[in-house]
Design a protein around this motif. Structure first.
Motif, PDB file in Angstrom:
ATOM      1  N   THR A  86      71.700  60.076  64.438  1.00 28.07           N
ATOM      2  CA  THR A  86      70.925  58.690  64.552  1.00 28.07           C
ATOM      3  C   THR A  86      71.652  57.784  65.632  1.00 28.07           C
ATOM      4  OG1 THR A  86      70.423  58.623  62.148  1.00 28.07           O
ATOM      5  CG2 THR A  86      70.727  56.574  63.345  1.00 28.07           C
ATOM      6  N   ALA A  87      73.113  58.399  65.745  1.00 25.17           N
ATOM      7  CA  ALA A  87      73.878  57.348  66.813  1.00 25.17           C
ATOM      8  C   ALA A  87      73.317  57.845  67.975  1.00 25.17           C
ATOM      9  CB  ALA A  87      75.364  57.477  66.422  1.00 25.17           C
TER      10      ALA A  87
ATOM     11  N   ALA B   3      70.143  56.403  69.134  1.00 17.30           N
ATOM     12  CA  ALA B   3      70.228  54.817  69.394  1.00 17.30           C
ATOM     13  C   ALA B   3      71.033  54.842  71.032  1.00 17.30           C
ATOM     14  CB  ALA B   3      71.425  54.474  68.545  1.00 17.30           C
ATOM     15  N   LEU B   4      72.048  55.715  71.262  1.00 19.78           N
ATOM     16  CA  LEU B   4      72.492  55.726  72.493  1.00 19.78           C
ATOM     17  C   LEU B   4      71.597  56.006  73.792  1.00 19.78           C
ATOM     18  CD1 LEU B   4      75.842  57.656  71.857  1.00 19.78           C
ATOM     19  CD2 LEU B   4      75.542  55.335  72.721  1.00 19.78           C
TER      20      LEU B   4
ATOM     21  N   SER C 221      76.006  56.533  78.302  1.00 15.19           N
ATOM     22  CA  SER C 221      75.294  56.431  76.889  1.00 15.19           C
ATOM     23  C   SER C 221      74.774  57.752  76.655  1.00 15.19           C
ATOM     24  CB  SER C 221      74.331  55.457  77.141  1.00 15.19           C
ATOM     25  OG  SER C 221      74.767  54.137  76.984  1.00 15.19           O
TER      26      SER C 221
ATOM     27  N   LEU D 114      77.636  63.940  71.181  1.00 13.87           N
ATOM     28  CA  LEU D 114      77.116  63.829  69.505  1.00 13.87           C
ATOM     29  C   LEU D 114      76.194  65.116  69.159  1.00 13.87           C
ATOM     30  CD1 LEU D 114      77.053  59.985  69.118  1.00 13.87           C
ATOM     31  CD2 LEU D 114      78.797  61.592  68.184  1.00 13.87           C
TER      32      LEU D 114
ATOM     33  N   HIS E 210      76.055  62.740  63.557  1.00 11.87           N
ATOM     34  CA  HIS E 210      75.613  61.474  63.842  1.00 11.87           C
ATOM     35  C   HIS E 210      74.244  61.485  64.750  1.00 11.87           C
ATOM     36  CE1 HIS E 210      79.367  60.156  62.460  1.00 11.87           C
ATOM     37  NE2 HIS E 210      79.969  61.098  63.080  1.00 11.87           N
TER      38      HIS E 210
END
Length: 391
Positions: free
Chosen positions: A325-326, A329-330, A310, A317, A323
């Motif tokens: 936001t992604a 989240a990771l 993760s 990223l 990304h």
């Protein structure tokens, strides 16, 4: 690996519904360290027994905190069982709740087992007034008395007991033995001697028959306190046998198959250590340990994505500038995964020591439980289906 598919060698699942539905189980005792959700667990078990299994249930808390009353929608709890509103009675059950008042319980015992005039004498005694309100050990013994009273009335299908934090709960178990040691102690026998010999005053103890002992006791305690103590002991002399007999009878009930002890712990070192200590004591005392509720557990719904992967993906990223936001989240997922691994490692200290003790894990909730609906959610999580989803 998902929580509802335990790994090989993991402890057996705790079937809470089987316990609550079993008519042979009359008492459930919830015990554990402070701050692990024990009171909430006790209330949720009692509510589920009433609503899902049609049992006439009473939950008794010995913890003076007000959380139980609040979660059940009651403004207050006292020494008398109070009906809980908004309980679904379609299955035929109902729920009452109460909180131990140790002085009122002690007063009830005195009234039940002495003549009215002698009871008034006891109530007026300063030593009794102090002992019934503040003395260490009185609360635990009176908890045994109240549990015995509830059981003897045969009014309830199930009694759920919410004990104080576990070291105090051990005092709950030790109350009968401590009482017997007190009643059989040398000093108490000496204090009882004049009452049994004809009711001479405590001051008459300062004679050659007691010599240095009585003068020393009077010097340490003071003449007035010694007089109060002597009067208290003399007034309760006829009750002592009954105290011991009832406490030992309740203790035998706690050893019987009709009782189920449920340990409650959070995946934290101190709480797991307390749970293991208590489990060892229950085993020594031959008391039936039904299982462990591992509360406020954190798990991820993506067990195949570990923390290292993760964080690596989040870094990639971020370097790409896309990304964001992604990526965030990771990172959150990585932190949650790391916490879950730590909790599993801590919890294994109990399960490795007691591999045969059934266990059920309850996922941490997004908010504190403060009402009946919240208790229903916890009750649903306390099943062998595994970790309840947050929400």
């Amino acid at each position: 690996m998902p929580a509802d598919h335990p790994a090989a060698g993991s402890p057996p699942g705790l079937d809470v519904d089987r316990i609550l539905a079993d008519p042979g189980v009359r008492i459930v005792v919830c015990c554990g360290a402070g701050g692990v959700g024990k009171t909430t667990t006790a209330a949720a078990l009692a509510l589920r027994a009433a609503e899902r299994h049609g049992r006439r249930t009473v939950v008794l808390t010995i913890d003076p905190a007000r959380r139980l009353a609040q979660s059940l929608g009651l403004t207050e709890l006292d020494n008398t069982p109070r009906p809980v509103k908004d309980v679904n009675g379609e299955a035929g059950g109902d729920l009452h709740a109460m909180m131990l008042d140790m002085k009122r319980t002690f007063d009830e015992v005195v009234l039940q087992h002495t003549e009215p005039a002698r009871a008034e004498e006891i109530f007026a005694n300063p030593f009794y007034q102090a002992m019934s309100s503040t003395f260490s050990g009185t609360q635990e013994y009176m908890a045994m008395e109240k549990l015995g009273q509830l059981r003897a009335r045969d009014e309830w299908d199930l009694i759920v007991v919410d004990t104080p934090p576990s070291r105090s709960a051990l005092d709950f178990l030790d109350a009968p033995a401590r009482l017997s040691r007190f009643l059989d102690g040398r000093m108490l026998r000496l204090l009882l001697a004049p009452a049994r010999a004809g009711g001479r005053s405590m001051f008459s103890l300062v004679t050659a028959s007691f010599g240095v002992f009585s003068r020393t006791v009077q010097k340490v305690l003071g003449a007035q306190l010694l007089t109060d103590l002597s009067g208290f002991v003399a007034a309760l002399d006829s009750m002592f046998g009954g105290f011991r007999e009832r406490a030992e009878q309740t203790y035998r009930i706690l050893q019987a198959p009709e009782t189920a002890f449920v340990l409650v712990a959070a995946p934290e070192p101190d709480a797991i250590r307390e749970a293991a200590y208590f489990a060892g004591r229950l085993r020594e005392e031959r008391m039936p340990l039904a299982g462990l509720v591992l509360n406020r557990v954190h798990r991820t719904d993506l067990p195949g994505l570990d923390a290292e992967r993760s964080l690596a993906a989040a870094a990639q990223l971020e370097r790409s500038g896309e990304h964001r936001t992604a990526a965030d989240a990771l990172r959150v997922h990585a932190a949650l995964t790391q916490q879950a691994v730590r909790e599993e490692r801590v919890s294994a200290r109990f399960t490795d020591a007691f591999p045969a003790v059934p266990t059920v894990a309850v996922r941490a909730q997004p908010a504190d439980v403060h009402d009946i609906d919240g208790l229903r959610t916890i009750g649903a999580a306390l099943t062998t289906a595994g970790l309840a989803p947050a929400g």
